[in-house]
Scaffold this motif. Structure first.
Motif, mmCIF file in Angstrom:
data_model
loop_
_atom_site.group_PDB
_atom_site.id
_atom_site.type_symbol
_atom_site.label_atom_id
_atom_site.label_comp_id
_atom_site.label_asym_id
_atom_site.label_seq_id
_atom_site.Cartn_x
_atom_site.Cartn_y
_atom_site.Cartn_z
ATOM 1 N N UNK A 12 16.350 51.951 31.758
ATOM 2 C CA UNK A 12 15.644 51.305 32.872
ATOM 3 C C UNK A 12 15.595 49.805 32.658
ATOM 4 N N UNK A 13 15.975 49.075 33.705
ATOM 5 C CA UNK A 13 15.906 47.609 33.706
ATOM 6 C C UNK A 13 14.623 47.213 34.437
ATOM 7 N N UNK A 14 13.684 46.630 33.695
ATOM 8 C CA UNK A 14 12.376 46.261 34.251
ATOM 9 C C UNK A 14 12.389 44.769 34.620
ATOM 10 N N UNK A 15 11.745 44.366 35.711
ATOM 11 C CA UNK A 15 11.655 42.937 36.024
ATOM 12 C C UNK A 15 11.122 42.134 34.848
ATOM 13 N N UNK A 16 11.573 40.903 34.731
ATOM 14 C CA UNK A 16 11.266 40.066 33.575
ATOM 15 C C UNK A 16 9.782 39.867 33.326
ATOM 16 N N UNK A 17 9.441 39.791 32.030
ATOM 17 C CA UNK A 17 8.051 39.583 31.605
ATOM 18 C C UNK A 17 7.928 38.152 31.092
ATOM 19 N N UNK A 18 6.848 37.473 31.483
ATOM 20 C CA UNK A 18 6.591 36.131 30.970
ATOM 21 C C UNK A 18 5.249 36.136 30.251
#
Length: 333
Positions: free
Chosen positions: A215-221
């Motif tokens: 699973x490719x999860x939206x980027x975390x900052x």
């Protein structure tokens, strides 16, 4: 699956059916002048039932279905005939769906198995007919119970993606590029932050016809656990992954520093995430020559507490070794 078709959050107003009324009928037949009470019971109202379906991957089919209503129970009738039960209403959801009370945000149940059912709103009970109330002192009761009304529930459905490996990293570090390189998925890829706005799933084909899901999860900052960026909304998708693959680019100012920030955000969101298997993939490593790679490896050996690998999705470097490592981690006891 395109971004627009991935829906992982819906609210539904669920209303169960009312119970049918009992009958106050008195038996009448030729040559039987006073047959006594014979009113039947009312049928129960229909339930609202949430059911797991392994063939569903998203809540898209519920996006525009904001109301779910079950059937009412039938009234009782003569000869002690019971009314029909109201028709149950089924809400089918993908595995990994969490059911919450919208008003209190309390978790009610989690659907994790195919065919698993949970009644979120019970139908009202049917009323009892008058034959239940006859006695030696009241031989012809001319009353019966009304059915009980159904209930209304404000329900929130949240989908947590069920995948074996979850990709964790800052925006624009190559997560979608890796997914496209080792699976048949076609995520949106571009050279700007937050290209990925919805999770993408891909099946990684391994040796001997074996496979696992990534699973490719939206980027975390930094600050995602407090709601910064869009990571807060999608951090829950990582909860169901058994292995976390941290993606950090080779040109990062500090690879260990970036890893510490990502790990800290996961810990703030849910401390149990630290119990998962972890691996670091140094992406875009085709920019490094062998000398730079050796220097960087020497530095990382001192600073990183978990295994790491150098990969390049574009140059197809280290991808076979990465799949081997992930498969081994997924199948370790």
């Amino acid at each position: 699956m395109t971004e627009g078709n991935f829906v992982d959050y819906v609210k539904i107003h669920a209303t169960s059916g009312n119970g049918g009324s009992g009958s106050a009928h008195l038996h009448r037949e030729k040559f039987i002048e006073k047959g006594g009470p014979d009113g039947g019971d009312g049928g129960r109202g229909g339930h609202i039932i949430v059911k797991g379906n392994k063939n569903l991957w998203t809540l898209l089919h519920l996006k525009f279905k904001k109301h779910s209503r079950a059937g009412h129970g039938g009234n009782g009738s003569k000869s002690r005939s019971t009314g029909h039960d109201g028709q149950d209403e089924y809400i089918e959801v993908p595995l990994g769906t969490t059911l919450k009370d919208t008003e209190t945000d309390r978790v009610i149940f989690e659907i994790t198995e195919d065919g698993q059912e949970f009644i979120v709103a019970e139908g009202g009970m049917g009323g009892r007919g008058n034959w239940h109330f006859k006695s030696s002192t009241n031989q012809t009761p001319r009353y019966a119970q009304p059915g009980i009304d159904g209930c209304e529930v404000q329900l929130t459905l949240e989908l947590k993606v069920l995948a074996d490996v979850g990709l964790v990293g800052y925006p624009n570090v190559g997560k979608s590029t890796l997914l496209a390189a080792i699976t048949a998925a076609k995520p949106k890829i571009a050279n700007y932050e937050f290209t990925t706005l919805k999770p993408n799933l891909g099946i990684v084909q391994y040796r001997d016809f074996r496979s696992f899901v990534m699973a490719d999860i939206p980027g975390i900052i930094e600050g995602a656990a407090e709601g910064k960026g869009i990571g807060h909304r999608f951090l829950r998708h990582i909860e169901r992954n058994s292995t976390l693959l941290f993606m950090i680019p080779a040109d990062a100012d500090s690879i260990s520093g970036q890893y510490d920030i990502l790990l800290h955000e996961l810990q703030k969101y849910n401390p149990e995430m630290l119990d998962k298997s972890r691996l670091i993939a140094i992406s875009k490593s085709d920019m490094l020559d062998e000398e730079l790679k050796a220097e960087l490896a020497e530095e990382l050996d001192r600073e990183l507490p978990i295994p790491y690998m150098f990969i390049s999705s574009v140059a197809q470097q280290g991808l076979v070794e990465l799949k081997d490592a992930l498969w081994k981690m997924l199948n370790e006891e």
